[in-house]
Design an enzyme around this catalytic site. Structure first.
Site, PDB file in Angstrom:
ATOM      1  N   GLU A  90       0.885  -1.183   0.000  1.00  0.00           N
ATOM      2  CA  GLU A  90       0.000   0.000   0.000  1.00  0.00           C
ATOM      3  C   GLU A  90       0.910   1.216   0.000  1.00  0.00           C
ATOM      4  O   GLU A  90       1.726   1.370   0.898  1.00  0.00           O
ATOM      5  CB  GLU A  90      -0.888  -0.067   1.259  1.00  0.00           C
ATOM      6  CG  GLU A  90      -2.183   0.712   1.120  1.00  0.00           C
ATOM      7  CD  GLU A  90      -2.055   2.143   1.581  1.00  0.00           C
ATOM      8  OE1 GLU A  90      -1.659   2.980   0.736  1.00  0.00           O
ATOM      9  OE2 GLU A  90      -2.330   2.411   2.755  1.00  0.00           O
ATOM     10  N   CYS A 133      -2.680   8.028   4.905  1.00  0.00           N
ATOM     11  CA  CYS A 133      -2.568   7.795   3.452  1.00  0.00           C
ATOM     12  C   CYS A 133      -3.853   8.202   2.750  1.00  0.00           C
ATOM     13  O   CYS A 133      -3.855   8.550   1.588  1.00  0.00           O
ATOM     14  CB  CYS A 133      -2.202   6.359   3.114  1.00  0.00           C
ATOM     15  SG  CYS A 133      -2.396   5.206   4.426  1.00  0.00           S
TER      16      CYS A 133
END
Ligand code: FDA
Length: 971
Positions: A734, A768
């Protein structure tokens, strides 16, 4: 018993008298008229009601006639709308009605609807309505409707409006309207302090009191009383505290009799009322208690269920009614200390109060009735006839701020449970209306949990016990500072000479802990140990493996405060963010354990005689987990637990910025008896240990969350095959995002501003999923930027151990330098809207907002991971989507809009892994919003989703011929 019977008899007698006076009177929303008819339809058709109320809600913010017509079509011309309405709308368009005429007609209808419940758009405008009330000898309380207050500036404006109102009440209204019962104003504390939140109890009480003092002073001077409305349950204790503490101040001793609303639908209210009476008695401070049933029932049920908190309201209307009677009794029995104001439109509730007052031989002046403007006029007339004091609650304000209030009134008038609907619209027989409220026969059946996954509720910081525990945990954690933590390999603790020193980003001179630092030698030992442990672990029953996770979840739950306190110090999370991170970690453990039980059962494919096809998942082998600092417990726990529950052994390398939290995770697993070697703890440098592990031939998979550069390097290094390697390494990575929120001209700006602030500045923009671009469609950009700027100027920046802090420090010196660099770039690329300076020790940096940066500019393209926001303008939704999709990342995105076709288009065309509509874009929940992106945002399936564990296993199909000499096993 006898007295109960005669009380009931009296209630019926009084009720009948009132009932006969309302029988022939049309309801507030007269069904013989056009709007009343529409409301009548809405009561029959739930879906239509939702559309209608949503349309009414969006209407005042629609700036152009074309938009009104377009939304009218979108909301009402598909199949489910009652034919007659659909027909009318279609006719309007067929006959070529000009948008202007249609829009005017619609606007006028909604305005006249609002006019029924709102006395005027401002006090001057309300003068006639108020004078009319005065003529009828009705007292009133004026409430100023307002938009959600998102900034200090908006709170100050609101305060000024109230100061003007008080003056106006004494001045113009005082001259023209004299009811003899004194004027009253009603106010809501949330409008006076934009950062109001019980998590910061003392700050919230202090700031709200400061804002209210001038109003109370002026009210005292001009002999006007003040009543505190009651809002959502989350603010209840805070509202009571602000009210009492202001009234305890000497200067307000002479304030005319003031009061507070208490809500009978809350299970807590009896206790609150008794406490309030005790306080009034002790302080000799007489107050009014406005007893209401409560206007936020649907909200409380939905929000508290969503959060996993106990639902604070009764779930059965009759319980609310019964409680209302019990509270009325307490009030009427204590008129020496409090002045009861019975606020209801329900004949039974009113008759109960009247009958009981009669039994207690109370004079009529000992209490008053209160009703809402525009509701149940015949009732108040009936009460006046029997010489009761009636006060009307009269809201004043424009249509946009009035919408929330209007929708609440419409809900009330159309709800199945509403007395107004049953009496005025459905004309229910008297016998039904006057019946004593019954306790429900069956206890409310809760939803069966039966082991199903439920998200771990975040802590409710409106509860003092949670605030106290958090404050204690923070104090205790300080005693843990500067300790040494070892590596943990195959059950052995290894203290090394080299250490990672973890610092408090708010006060970098404070050492949170010193964590041993592994090198190649320790990495090799960890791999060897894991290889040995793996033999046994992969054979362990999946259910047994899942149980280790469940035990770990239980242990984390016990240590929730301690772990959250550690995160606050180690990575600068606020109370709420730190707590949410621990909750998410628990969620991963609970979710993946259940997933493994599901996937651990062999699946039989097809149904063919003489053949059995079994589909099973086997562990991959040994994996490396490389985790980030921004969700130091949750992301680590997610990746580690997925790896081990799937039957693999895992070497865990935490971020060098959150190694103590990493250690705690491993310690908890170990306390729960996880076999040695299954989870190895190996902090170390990325270049040395990280690279060594990733390239090692014995490593079968790598789960990584972090920056794009490191992620791409891992993919490259892991892609090379080395001598002795037996599998192609699986990568789950990720790698961040450049997330955008689109806001169109039909958005609810209150929600949009709050959503952007939380998404862009929450945890200093270091999530994020954080928003770093906002794309505004159409002409609302100026208003939006103004409100956004005000909100960003108002949030509190400071050490996150302070409960009122919204923004803490960025994580380290490097991050501070990098983000400051982007602020400089932003100055060249865009127009500065706000660069907020901060003067704290530590790695603090205020929000920076830039407008008009070109979509291809660096601040609009590069991941910054800090509180820097680029706001851009688009001419329409197509252009907005084009800009939004213009980066190589595809992680999360959002939309604020109330136009169905825009919502659909964005759902279809916004290329992101997680799309959020009309809410913030951060805070994905395990199992509910599985999280992860594509493009340059990463490879792999979503964390917390149904496919995640599959990545840690190899699917195997075993096909067995079960036929032996023509004989197959019988079914
Ligand atoms: P009715 O007897 O029809 O009761 C409706 C109420 O029952 C709902 O509003 C809800 O409270 C409750 N209810 C509905 N469904 C239920 C269910 N399934 N289970 C349990 N309970 C259910 N409200 C507020 O929250 N804060 C405030 O400060 C004020 N201020 C205020 C001032 C004045 C002067 C008045 C008259 C009213 C208020 N209200 C309020 C609004 C008030 O809470 C209430 O919504 C209305 O007065 C409707 O209640 P009635 O008794 O008139 O109707």
């Amino acid at each position: 018993m006898d007295s109960e019977l005669s009380l009931e008899k009296k209630i019926r007698e009084l009720g009948l008298d009132i009932y006969s006076s309302i029988r022939e009177v049309p309801p507030a929303l007269d069904t013989r008229r056009w709007m009343g008819k529409i409301m009548e339809w809405s009561m029959k058709d739930k879906d239509f009601k939702t559309r209608l109320f949503r349309f009414i809600d969006v209407l005042p913010s629609l700036k152009t006639d074309e938009l009104i017509v377009r939304l009218l079509h979108e909301y009402f011309t598909d199949v489910d709308t009652p034919k007659i309405i659909r027909g009318a709308i279609e006719r309007i368009s067929r006959q070529g009605f000009l948008p202007k005429m249609t829009a005017t007609l619609v606007r006028k209808s909604v305005e006249s609807l609002a006019r029924q419940f709102i006395a005027g758009k401002d006090p001057e405008d309300a003068l006639n309505s108020l004078a009319a009330l005065g003529k009828e000898n009705l007292a009133f309380s004026i409430d100023l409707l307002g938009e959600t207050v998102v900034s200090d500036k908006e709170a100050r404006n609101y305060q000024e409006r109230y100061l003007d109102l008080v003056g106006f009440l004494r001045g113009e209204i005082g001259e023209s309207v004299d009811t003899g019962s004194g004027h009253d104003i009603s106010l809501k504390i949330s409008s006076f302090y934009s950062q109001l939140d019980p998590v910061d109890w003392f700050g919230s009480v202090k700031q709200t009191k400061e804002a209210l003092r001038p109003i109370l002073r002026k009210a005292k001077e001009l002999c006007i009383s003040v009543t505190f409305d009651m809002e959502h349950y989350y603010y209840k204790d805070l509202t009571i505290a602000v009210f009492q503490s202001l009234l305890e101040e000497n200067e307000f001793e002479a304030l005319p009799l003031s009061g507070i609303a208490l809500q009978a639908y809350l299970k807590d209210t009896k206790e609150d009322l008794l406490r309030l009476i005790g306080w009034a008695k002790e302080k000799s401070r007489r107050v009014t208690v406005r007893l209401v049933k409560g206007a936020y029932w649907d909200y409380e049920v939905v929000i508290n269920r969503q959060k996993g908190w106990p639902v604070p309201v009764f779930l059965n209307k009759e319980e609310t009614d019964r409680n209302f009677e019990e509270l009325t009794k307490i009030l009427l029995e204590n008129t020496r200390f409090v002045s009861p104001a019975i606020a209801t439109h329900n004949i039974r509730s009113i008759s109960y109060a009247l009958a009981l007052a009669d039994f207690l031989s109370l004079p009529k002046e000992a209490f008053e009735f209160q009703m809402l403007y525009g509701m149940a006029e015949p009732l108040r007339e009936a009460l006046q006839r029997i010489r009761c004091t009636v006060r009307v609650y009269a809201p004043v304000g424009g249509l946009i701020p009035g919408m929330a209030y209007l929708v609440r009134r419409l809900l009330e008038n159309t709800s199945n449970e509403s007395f107004l609907r049953r009496s005025f619209v459905e004309k229910s027989p008297f016998e039904e209306l006057i019946q004593a409220p019954q306790t429900p026969q069956k206890a409310e059946v809760g939803r069966s949990l039966s082991g199903a996954f439920r998200n771990e509720p975040d802590l409710d910081f409106s509860l003092s016990k949670n605030r106290e525990k958090m404050a204690d945990a923070l104090k205790d954690m300080r005693n843990e500072f500067n300790k040494r933590y070892p590596l943990f390999i195959s059950g052995g603790e290894i203290l090394t000479d080299g250490e990672t020193v973890s610092l408090n980003p708010s006060a970098p001179h404070e050492v949170i802990g010193r964590v041993s630092f592994g090198q190649k030698k320790e990495a090799e030992e960890a791999i060897e140990g894991a290889t040995k442990a793996c033999k046994e672990w992969r054979r362990t029953d999946p259910k047994e493996r899942a149980e280790y996770l469940l035990r770990t979840a239980a242990k984390m739950r016990q240590k929730k405060f301690e772990l959250a306190a550690l995160e606050i110090y180690e990575v600068g999370k606020t109370w709420k963010d730190a707590d949410a991170d621990v909750s998410e970690a628990i969620d991963y453990l609970e979710f993946y354990s259940r997933e493994m039980i599901r996937l651990g059962k062999p699946k039989i494919l097809g149904d063919y005689p003489g053949e059995e096809n079994e589909y099973v998942y086997n562990p991959r082998g040994i994996g490396v987990v490389i985790s980030p600092w921004n969700f130091p417990l949750a992301i680590s726990t997610g990746m580690v637990s997925a790896g081990i529950v799937a039957g693999n052994c895992v070497i865990f390398k935490p971020s060098g910025l959150s190694p103590v939290t990493g250690y705690k995770l491993v310690e908890i697993f170990s306390l729960c008896g996880l076999p040695h070697g299954v989870l190895q703890f190996l902090p170390g440098s990325g270049e040395e240990v990280g690279e060594y592990l990733v390239s090692h031939p014995k490593i079968d998979f790598i789960a990584f969350t972090g920056s794009r550069d490191v992620g791409l390097r891992i993919i490259r290094v892991a892609g090379e095959t080395r001598k002795g390697q037996r599998s192609v390494k699986k990568i789950i990575a990720e790698m961040g995002g450049k997330n955008a929120i689109i806001i169109d001209e039909t958005a609810d700006l209150d929600e949009a501003v709050k959503g952007v602030i939380e998404s862009a500045l929450g945890y200093q923009g270091q999530k994020c999923s954080a928003c770093s671009r906002v794309i505004v469609v159409g002409d609302i950009i100026k208003v939006f930027l103004n409100r956004l700027k005000g909100a960003a100027e108002s949030i509190q920046i400071g050490p996150p151990e302070e409960p009122g802090t919204f923004m803490g420090p960025v994580v380290d010196k490097e991050a501070l330098k990098k983000t400051k660099g982007y602020v400089e770039i932003g100055k060249n690329e865009g127009k500065e809207v706000l660069i907020r300076a901060v003067q704290e020790e530590g790695y603090f940096l205020g929000p920076a907002i830039f407008a008009d940066a070109p979509p291809e500019s660096r601040i609009a393209q590069e991941e910054i991971f800090g509180p820097v926001l680029a706001v851009m303008k688009a001419k329409d939704i197509e252009e907005a989507l084009e800009i939004a999709n213009m980066t190589s990342y595809s992680l999360s995105g959002g939309l604020f809009s109330r136009t169905p076709s825009v919502i659909k288009k964005v759902k279809d065309e916004f290329r992101v892994g997680n799309l959020y509509i009309n809410r913030k874009i951060t805070g994905a929940l395990v199992g509910r919003q599985p999280f992860g992106g594509f493009g340059m945002s990463g490879v792999g399936s979503k964390a917390g989703g149904p496919d995640y564990l599959l990545q840690f296993m190899n699917p195997v199909c075993i096909s067995e011929n079960t036929l032996r000499r023509g004989f197959a096993p019988l079914e």
